[in-house]
Design an enzyme around this catalytic site. Structure first.
Site, PDB file in Angstrom:
ATOM      1  N   VAL A 229      39.219  81.835  48.951  1.00  0.00           N
ATOM      2  CA  VAL A 229      39.287  80.927  48.698  1.00  0.00           C
ATOM      3  C   VAL A 229      38.684  79.746  47.874  1.00  0.00           C
ATOM      4  O   VAL A 229      37.796  79.522  48.547  1.00  0.00           O
ATOM      5  CB  VAL A 229      40.615  80.275  49.787  1.00  0.00           C
ATOM      6  CG1 VAL A 229      41.140  79.029  49.184  1.00  0.00           C
ATOM      7  CG2 VAL A 229      41.591  81.922  49.567  1.00  0.00           C
TER       8      VAL A 229
ATOM      9  N   VAL B 135      46.481  81.196  46.167  1.00  0.00           N
ATOM     10  CA  VAL B 135      47.025  81.298  46.955  1.00  0.00           C
ATOM     11  C   VAL B 135      47.332  80.391  48.353  1.00  0.00           C
ATOM     12  O   VAL B 135      48.227  80.825  48.965  1.00  0.00           O
ATOM     13  CB  VAL B 135      44.762  81.678  48.258  1.00  0.00           C
ATOM     14  CG1 VAL B 135      45.426  81.895  49.557  1.00  0.00           C
ATOM     15  CG2 VAL B 135      44.257  82.638  47.884  1.00  0.00           C
TER      16      VAL B 135
ATOM     17  N   GLU C  35      73.139  52.755  35.640  1.00  0.00           N
ATOM     18  CA  GLU C  35      73.401  54.023  35.811  1.00  0.00           C
ATOM     19  C   GLU C  35      73.535  54.298  33.683  1.00  0.00           C
ATOM     20  O   GLU C  35      73.291  55.389  33.358  1.00  0.00           O
ATOM     21  CB  GLU C  35      74.878  54.378  36.223  1.00  0.00           C
ATOM     22  CG  GLU C  35      74.680  54.665  37.624  1.00  0.00           C
ATOM     23  CD  GLU C  35      76.462  54.390  37.991  1.00  0.00           C
ATOM     24  OE1 GLU C  35      77.380  53.452  37.813  1.00  0.00           O
ATOM     25  OE2 GLU C  35      77.276  55.598  38.279  1.00  0.00           O
TER      26      GLU C  35
HETATM   27  C1  LIG Z   1      50.952  72.956  39.894  1.00  0.00           C
HETATM   28  C2  LIG Z   1      50.151  73.728  39.423  1.00  0.00           C
HETATM   29  C3  LIG Z   1      50.530  74.124  37.869  1.00  0.00           C
HETATM   30  C4  LIG Z   1      49.758  75.220  37.321  1.00  0.00           C
HETATM   31  N1  LIG Z   1      49.995  75.371  35.934  1.00  0.00           N
HETATM   32  C5  LIG Z   1      49.171  76.089  35.258  1.00  0.00           C
HETATM   33  C6  LIG Z   1      49.594  76.617  33.863  1.00  0.00           C
HETATM   34  O1  LIG Z   1      49.900  75.833  33.523  1.00  0.00           O
HETATM   35  N2  LIG Z   1      48.675  76.884  32.996  1.00  0.00           N
HETATM   36  C7  LIG Z   1      47.756  78.404  34.288  1.00  0.00           C
HETATM   37  O2  LIG Z   1      47.173  79.165  33.798  1.00  0.00           O
HETATM   38  N3  LIG Z   1      47.938  78.558  35.005  1.00  0.00           N
HETATM   39  C8  LIG Z   1      48.127  77.404  36.042  1.00  0.00           C
HETATM   40  N4  LIG Z   1      48.763  77.150  37.613  1.00  0.00           N
HETATM   41  C9  LIG Z   1      47.345  78.420  38.182  1.00  0.00           C
HETATM   42  C10 LIG Z   1      46.314  78.113  38.477  1.00  0.00           C
HETATM   43  O3  LIG Z   1      45.805  77.846  37.298  1.00  0.00           O
HETATM   44  C11 LIG Z   1      45.651  79.116  39.524  1.00  0.00           C
HETATM   45  O4  LIG Z   1      46.798  78.993  40.601  1.00  0.00           O
HETATM   46  C12 LIG Z   1      44.364  78.856  39.519  1.00  0.00           C
HETATM   47  O5  LIG Z   1      43.583  78.532  38.626  1.00  0.00           O
HETATM   48  C13 LIG Z   1      43.780  79.367  40.492  1.00  0.00           C
HETATM   49  O6  LIG Z   1      42.374  79.683  41.202  1.00  0.00           O
HETATM   50  P1  LIG Z   1      41.833  78.547  42.411  1.00  0.00           P
HETATM   51  O7  LIG Z   1      40.460  78.927  42.924  1.00  0.00           O
HETATM   52  O8  LIG Z   1      42.334  78.052  43.293  1.00  0.00           O
HETATM   53  O9  LIG Z   1      42.117  80.048  43.210  1.00  0.00           O
HETATM   54  P2  LIG Z   1      42.314  80.172  44.339  1.00  0.00           P
HETATM   55  O10 LIG Z   1      44.196  79.958  45.118  1.00  0.00           O
HETATM   56  O11 LIG Z   1      41.296  79.834  45.830  1.00  0.00           O
HETATM   57  O12 LIG Z   1      42.259  81.720  44.642  1.00  0.00           O
HETATM   58  C14 LIG Z   1      43.290  82.845  44.124  1.00  0.00           C
HETATM   59  C15 LIG Z   1      43.003  84.271  44.596  1.00  0.00           C
HETATM   60  O13 LIG Z   1      41.536  84.385  42.887  1.00  0.00           O
HETATM   61  C16 LIG Z   1      40.557  85.063  44.092  1.00  0.00           C
HETATM   62  N5  LIG Z   1      39.283  84.714  43.904  1.00  0.00           N
HETATM   63  C17 LIG Z   1      39.063  83.612  44.135  1.00  0.00           C
HETATM   64  N6  LIG Z   1      37.375  83.298  44.009  1.00  0.00           N
HETATM   65  C18 LIG Z   1      36.888  84.672  43.456  1.00  0.00           C
HETATM   66  C19 LIG Z   1      36.172  85.654  43.709  1.00  0.00           C
HETATM   67  N7  LIG Z   1      34.821  84.754  43.197  1.00  0.00           N
HETATM   68  N8  LIG Z   1      35.710  86.395  43.669  1.00  0.00           N
HETATM   69  C20 LIG Z   1      36.951  87.237  43.885  1.00  0.00           C
HETATM   70  N9  LIG Z   1      37.862  86.871  44.168  1.00  0.00           N
HETATM   71  C21 LIG Z   1      38.298  85.442  44.314  1.00  0.00           C
HETATM   72  C22 LIG Z   1      41.031  84.921  45.582  1.00  0.00           C
HETATM   73  O14 LIG Z   1      40.618  86.335  46.830  1.00  0.00           O
HETATM   74  C23 LIG Z   1      42.424  84.873  45.997  1.00  0.00           C
HETATM   75  O15 LIG Z   1      43.076  86.000  45.870  1.00  0.00           O
HETATM   76  C24 LIG Z   1      48.826  75.937  38.064  1.00  0.00           C
HETATM   77  C25 LIG Z   1      48.636  76.034  39.345  1.00  0.00           C
HETATM   78  C26 LIG Z   1      50.009  74.963  40.234  1.00  0.00           C
HETATM   79  C27 LIG Z   1      49.598  74.932  42.284  1.00  0.00           C
END
Ligand SMILES: Cc1cc2nc3c(=O)[nH]c(=O)nc-3n(C[C@H](O)[C@H](O)[C@H](O)COP(=O)(O)OP(=O)(O)OC[C@H]3O[C@@H](n4cnc5c(N)ncnc54)[C@H](O)[C@@H]3O)c2cc1C
Ligand code: FES
Ligand code: FES
Length: 1338
Positions: A265, A271, A1270
């Site tokens: 994460v 996630v 409204e």
């Molecule tokens: C409100 C909202 C709006 C969004 N809008 C968009 C949008 O407009 N366009 C778009 O493309 N996306 C959008 N997203 C999605 C967003 O881009 C992805 O959720 C985000 O990029 C995931 O990154 P994270 O670091 O939070 O992942 P995490 O949730 O921390 O991890 C995601 C997954 O990646 C794996 N992982 C992470 N790092 C590694 C690593 N180094 N090695 C191996 N596995 C790894 C984890 O095991 C997990 O399975 C949106 C998300 C939200 C919540």
């Protein structure tokens, strides 16, 4: 204690140490429940609304820099915060110490209404200013892109932000060398006559300066800790989950080796929502912390390597820097990535989400993966077995085991190659909303020609949104290699790709034909983009683009915002201390901005408090065969589970004499119907137990979801309503032409930012109950709770301090939930809290009624409508609720601004198997008005006249009669119309729009103006009665109470203005605590635009009574103070407390005769909107809106303009983007901000001009004011008709038949599909009936 088990972070400068922390806890509940910091709000729990925004600060021992960034607390696992500093809205300023300039300016610029979004807005802006003390307007709008506001319409928030810009009056955008101050943005003067604007609604001179040196410093302890961090993995073990935070790469690899199935994460933005909304559970989580190797930025071997741990915001900054430094030909992929990084999510998510997390999530709608894939990127992986590299290709994206990471492997970094000469990369996306919305379809496309020749050597095309993952049109690309880049190739490419990227008719997400069209539209755009560059690079060998195609290229992006407000000046004769007519700030504005304003769920926990959650039906029409509670009851912390059986004889309440059941008995009639209530020690336990309740259903026939199905099954709530005027049948005989048509209009979700919330506290004595609830109708809650508990009403008191937005949605369903909650509280003798999550709220509560309007109009060739026969069908849902009132108001208001001499309008509320629809701002008028305007627009087409001409011809002109024979004086209507036409330079701009449309084949502009006559009144005298209670205390201070609810509209502020005028006392001397059935009994519902009207008259009455009593004392001692006068009154035994009362406006309606005087007055107005559409994608932008309103004499122009603008933007959302999707089984799919798009900051008009008519006298209303809550919603349909105009222009140019029939909301999908062209013709179509569509049009 082993320090490795200690979680240490700072919140607002204070150290927090947690031992035995539960890794499942997110920062938001931790702040609110553990630290008692209630300023950070819950709005959605999934990162999509921004209400929970905080600033995170982290120190990097490598760069020696502190990074401040915004983040959504609802998605931050508490365990990820070790070593971080959290700043919440409480940490930057408070009324007790010093408010921060950001807080001050948002409040004083009137950027708060209900205030629920405000702390999040404040924190987004604050964080931006920490990084950029003098930001540009682009940076500002970008920073607020992830924050939703349902009330204000954003303009005042932008105004507040602009005060921090270097030159605040200017748009700061020198696009084409022209800035907003140079001339009207559309190149035309903004006012044809009387270029008059009032002073600003706020005074910048009084603002505190922004002084960055005053900000909270980053805790030195955290810096030292980071520098000396022991290289030990931290492990936190919770009840169900273990959190492992390795701090070295080796530690990370070891952890991954030991727990290969554990997710890594990073930002938790992928996630987190999965855990929360899909119920996925991970017993172990690995979360690396400050591992340098994951943050690498390296240029080598003609590629850029970016660490997987970099946030998307950091990636954006790095790429922005790289494209500045490297030659353009090397940065094709970076530019494409930057384009999507500009619109991907909001700033908070971009700052939290990591590149690695994004790549690894492999979402089907990932914006970056298609680009990384076409860019031939590679992934650097590491495990204890060693390093390896894999390509980020189609196999990887489809999680093919051979091409994927091994369970023990970690993604370390991503290599993104430089592009080569003659290589071009483009990025495309289309979403429901331009920003912060997942793409419906996106794409990355790359072509490589090699030196000269223009022959395709490599071609790569990836699409997102059209399959289960990002998919590649591999075979098509292969077949096109060796082809020259010309139109023939394009044609073949389109056909090949459509063949290869196959999308079934029933594909999840729906919009199948739109998606198919986008697939080829994007390809066409790519073809043009590349052709244009080729021409630029080698003008000799490559042909110019055909003129008509140039317009396909540019995106609709205009981010600058410019507004003017023209409001009424206060009469010079008015005493200076009299606040009526002045733009007084919302009474709670500063408290909203500091997070001190208390909403229902902000009330501290009561001793031994329980939490209640509902189990709802998963079937739309079914028999309940059995309910098994055993497993759920056995879970720890579960106290009780109540079903209809437990409630027995009190499981029902009569609403408008129709019974409404609380919990389902033997049958369910919609998905989302309440079936049982789980009561547990905590919210978490209650939610867990609710999932374990097992209900067996047996489906029943018929299943009626849509209006058409209801008509077929004759499923209506009785009675039908009808209004008739003149002789319609005779009139049809004498008209020149007759047209018949229909328009469908979808519903709308209230999306109040504060979800349904209540806390019921048994007082422990005399069976008394206190009900704290977010409602518009405390008396109703009191009645329903009293009846459920079989208590007299005097034992049940309902208290509402403020409501975080309501819009009609916090009445009936709130009552039902409060009754069940009170039953539980009474049964267990303990306080019970019930707060709905966003998804539950959207599922359970219903919203605005969808409508089907059918019309038959008879008219003369010059556009006069002589006969109109209308039918309105509304989708009422499973129970009656307010559906009959809504259709009644719909037909009473359907004439809008027009005199139809012969009219028949009939209306039915359909009974369907959907959650019951209910009151919603405008109450039937936005639907009825759209149907009428649609008919008028069609008449105009049939007559070959402009819609505005037909509108004008049919408008009420003078003193006249409505269809229900109420007198109307339309002078102000005509004045609004004329002023709107003049202010918007209508004729000049219409000519400019036509010229633009002649010159641009793929982009079209549209212009439309609509008039407004909004009748205000409640249809009965009793419904309009109001009361107030005013006390004067012996120190001379005053306490005002009245029956109205403060839900953002500023009614309390207005009431204090009224008391101040009447008592001739400064506002600062007067206080208002909230609304309670204890102080003002039997108060009517707050709604229908009249809350301030009616309660104001009651406050006025009370104050006048008091003043009359005190006048002899005052005149004897005119130089005395209020303290002196109050003391004298006390000494003379004169009561210092008075009740004020207003009996209600005279009003009646006889439905038998179709006559009456249901309304007290009419609000008039007009709005003109100009839009631009992209015919290839359906994208649209509101370029400019001009609004003129007749508000009588405004009591508070800042609040009134706030209502007009907020309602307008809500209306614009209703008519253009807000789309509710239901499954064929009646399940609402759109249950949160990720699926349901309300307008965001990117949607507001680039230019907005609001003007109020000069004051006009109104005999019966409060100081001649008019209620504006409204009416403005309907004005949003000016955008709908402007879009209609643009689509019509496109269709006309393409030789398509008219008039085009469009439905509401007019989304990108409908716009694109209406602009038929060779691409829409090219796509495969499915035979209706050959597949089960993903959604049904209810
Ligand atoms: C409100 C909202 C709006 C969004 N809008 C968009 C949008 O407009 N366009 C778009 O493309 N996306 C959008 N997203 C999605 C967003 O881009 C992805 O959720 C985000 O990029 C995931 O990154 P994270 O670091 O939070 O992942 P995490 O949730 O921390 O991890 C995601 C997954 O990646 C794996 N992982 C992470 N790092 C590694 C690593 N180094 N090695 C191996 N596995 C790894 C984890 O095991 C997990 O399975 C949106 C998300 C939200 C919540
Ligand atoms: S509550 Fe966190 S973003 Fe909505
Ligand atoms: S003020 Fe923004 S949601 Fe109410």
């Amino acid at each position: 204690m082993d320090p490795a088990l200690e979680l240490l972070f700072y919140v607002n400068g204070r150290k927090v140490i947690e031992r035995n922390v539960d890794p499942e806890i997110m920062l938001l509940p931790y702040l609110r429940k553990k630290l008692g910091l209630m300023g950070t709000k819950y709005g959605c729990g999934g990162g999509g609304c921004g209400a929970c925004t905080v600033m995170l600060s982290r120190y990097s021992p490598t760069t020696k820099k502190i990074r401040h960034y915004p983040a959504t607390a609802c998605l931050i696992p508490i365990c990820s915060l070790h070593g971080a500093a959290v700043t919440t809205v409480e940490g930057i300023g408070s009324t007790k110490t010093r408010i921060h300039p950001v807080q001050e300016r948002i409040a004083k610029c009137h950027g708060t209404q209900c205030g629920f979004c405000t702390p999040g807005m404040v924190m987004s802006l604050y964080t931006l200013l920490r990084n950029h003390p003098e930001p540009t307007l682009d940076q500002l709008t970008d920073a607020l892109g992830g924050n939703l506001c349902r009330c204000t319409g954003y303009r005042p928030i932008i105004d507040a932000c602009k005060t921090f810009c270097k030159s605040s009056g200017c748009c700061q955008s020198k696009e084409n060398g022209i800035c907003c101050l140079d001339q009207g943005i559309n190149g035309l003067p903004e006012f044809e006559e009387g270029n008059k604007t009032s002073p600003k609604l706020f005074s910048e001179e009084e603002f505190l300066p922004l002084d960055p040196t005053q900000e909270l410093i980053f805790p030195p302890e955290l810096m030292i800790m980071a520098e000396k961090q022991p290289q030990r993995t931290r492990v936190f073990g919770g009840e169900r989950m273990t959190w492992i935070s390795p701090v070295t790469l080796q530690g990370l690899l070891e952890a991954k080796f030991k727990y290969p199935q554990a997710p890594v994460v990073m930002g938790n933005t992928s996630v987190g929502p999965e855990v929360k909304f899909k119920g996925i559970f991970h017993p172990v989580i690995i979360s690396p912390d400050r591992i340098e190797e994951l943050s690498v930025v390296n240029h080598a071997n003609n590629e850029l390597t970016l660490g997987a741990g970099l946030s998307l915001a950091q990636v954006k900054n790095i790429l922005a820097d790289v494209v500045q430094k490297l030659p353009e030909e090397k940065t094709q992929i970076y530019r494409a990535l930057l384009k999507h990084l500009g619109t991907l999510a909001g700033s908070q998510i971009r700052n939290m989400a990591s590149l690695g997390g994004h790549v690894m999530s492999r979402r089907l709608d990932s914006d970056l993966n298609p680009l990384l894939a076409v860019g031939s990127c590679t992934l650097n992986l590491l495990s204890q077995e060693g390093e390896r590299q894999i390509p980020l290709n189609e196999q990887f994206l489809s999680k093919c085991p051979d091409a994927d990471l091994k369970p023990q492997e970690i993604l370390i970094s991503v290599n993104i190659p430089y592009s080569r000469k003659w290589e071009f990369v483009s990025a495309f996306r289309q979403a429901q909303r331009q920003q912060n919305a997942l793409a419906i379809v996106n794409s990355g496309m790359r072509v490589f020609f090699g030196e000269g020749g223009g022959i395709i050597k490599e071609l790569s095309i990836f699409y997102g949104g059209v399959g289960a993952t990002t998919i590649c049109a591999k075979n098509s690309c292969q077949k096109l290699i060796g082809r020259p880049w010309n139109e023939e190739m394009l044609d073949t490419a389109c056909r090949l790709v459509l063949d290869e990227v196959w999308l079934p008719g029933s594909a999840p997400g729906g919009k199948v034909e739109f998606k198919r069209t986008l697939i080829v539209s994007f390809l066409f755009k790519f073809y043009l983009e590349v052709s244009q560059i080729l021409k630029r690079m080698d003008p000799v060998h490559y042909p110019s683009l055909a003129d008509k195609n140039e317009s396909a290229l540019e995106d609709l992006h205009s981010r600058h915002h410019w507004s003017t407000i023209n409001y009424q000046n206060v009469d010079t004769q008015q005493p200076p201390q009299d606040p009526i007519g002045h733009p007084i700030m919302h009474l709670s504005g500063v408290k909203h901005a500091t997070g001190e304003a208390i909403y229902c769920d902000d009330m501290p926990a009561v001793d031994r408090e329980l939490f209640l959650t509902f189990v709802t039906s998963s079937r739309a029409h079914a028999k309940i065969v059995s309910i098994d509670l055993s497993e759920a009851l056995n879970l720890p912390g579960v106290v009780d589970i109540m079903t209809a059986e437990h409630l027995g004889g009190v499981n029902c309440f009569f609403f408008d004499s129709k019974p409404e059941k609380f919990l389902a008995t033997d049958k369910v009639f919609c998905v989302g119907q309440l079936v049982c209530a789980v009561i547990a020690d905590s919210e978490v336990q209650a939610k867990r137990a609710a999932k374990r309740v097992k209900i067996v259903y047996q489906d029943l026939e018929p299943l009626i979801l849509t209006i058409e199905e209801a008509i077929r099954h004759n499923s209506f709530f009785k009675p039908e309503r009808k209004l008739e005027y003149g002789n319609v049948d005779e009139a049809f005989k004498v008209v020149d032409q007759i047209l018949e048509g229909e328009i469908y209009m979808g519903g709308q979700e209230h999306f109040y930012m504060e979800t349904q919330s209540m806390l019921v506290v048994p007082k422990g004595e005399d069976q008394e109950m206190d009900v704290y609830v977010s409602t518009q109708f405390p008396k109703y809650i009191q009645d329903i709770v009293a009846s459920t508990l079989k208590l007299p009403a005097n034992k049940v008191m309902c208290h509402v301090r403020r409501v975080g937005g309501a819009f009609g949605g916090k009445v009936t369903k709130t009552g039902i939930m409060a009754a069940v909650t009170a039953f539980a509280a009474n049964k267990h003798g303990r306080a019970v809290r019930c707060i709905l999550e966003r998804g539950e709220d959207m599922l359970i509560t219903g919203g605005r009624h969808p409508y089907l309007g059918k019309y038959k109009a008879g008219f003369t060739n010059d556009g006069r409508i002589l006969a109109l026969d209308m039918e309105h069908y509304s989708n009422g849902g499973a129970t009656l609720d307010e559906s009959l009132f809504v259709i009644e108001m719909g037909i009473l208001k359907m004439d809008n601004a027009y005199k139809f001499p012969n009219l028949r309008c009939r209306a039915w509320a359909c009974r369907t198997n959907l959650p019951s629809n209910t009151a919603f701002r405008g109450f039937g008028f936005p639907q009825a008005g759209l149907i009428t305007e649609s008919c008028i627009t069609e008449v105009a087409v049939k007559c070959g006249l402009s819609p505005e001409k037909v509108r004008m011809i049919n408008m009420y002109k003078d003193i006249d009669q409505t269809p229900y024979k109420q007198e109307i004086n339309a002078k102000n209507l005509i004045q609004c119309w004329r002023e709107c036409m003049a202010m918007s330079s209508y004729s000049l701009r219409k000519a400019a729009v036509e010229k633009f449309n002649r010159e641009n084949y793929w982009k079209k502009k549209g212009l439309a103006v609509v008039p407004l006559k909004f009748p205000v009144g409640l249809g009965s005298v009793a419904a309009g009665q109001a009361a107030a209670l005013v006390h004067i205390y012996l120190d001379g201070s005053v306490l005002v109470t009245h029956g109205g609810i403060e839900m953002g509209q500023g009614v309390h502020t207005k009431m204090i203005q009224v008391a101040s005028r009447e008592l001739r006392m400064p506002m600062s001397n007067i206080h208002l605590r909230g609304t309670s059935t204890e102080t003002v009994p039997n108060a009517n519902v707050s709604g229908g635009s009249v809350v301030a009207d009616l309660n104001g008259l009651a406050v006025k009455d009370a104050c006048q009574t008091l003043l009359k009593r005190l006048e002899p004392i005052i005149s004897k001692n005119p130089g005395g103070t209020w303290k002196d006068w109050a003391q004298t009154a006390f000494d003379e035994s004169i009561s210092l407390s008075a009740i004020g009362y207003f009996r209600g406006y005279e009003s009646d309606m006889d439905w038998e005769k179709g006559e009456g005087h249901p309304f007290e007055y009419f609000v008039y107005g007009a709005a003109c909107s100009e839009v631009e559409i992209d015919c290839l994608t359906g994208a649209h932008k509101n370029l400019r809106t001009d609004i003129v309103m007749d508000v009588g004499c405004s009591i508070n122009p800042a609040l009134d303009i706030g209502q007009i603008e907020g309602a307008f933007i809500q209306g614009m959302g209703l008519y253009t983007i807000e789309e509710l999707d239901y499954s064929p089984q009646g399940l609402l799919y759109t249950r949160g901000p990720s699926q349901y798009k309300i307008p965001a900051i990117c949607d507001i008009p680039t230019e907005l001009h609001v003007s109020l008519l000069p004051p006009s006298q109104n005999s019966n209303t409060l100081y001649s004011s008019k209620g504006l809550g409204e009416s403005g919603v309907f004005l949003g349909c000016s955008v709908f008709f402007a879009l209609w105009d643009a689509v019509s222009a496109a269709r006309q140019e393409r030789g398509l038949p008219g008039p085009v029939r469009l439905s509401s909301p007019l989304t990108p999908e409908k716009i694109r599909m209406a602009c038929e062209d060779k691409f829409t013709k090219m796509i495969p179509r499915d035979e209706p009936g050959s597949y089960v569509p993903w959604k049904v049009l209810i």
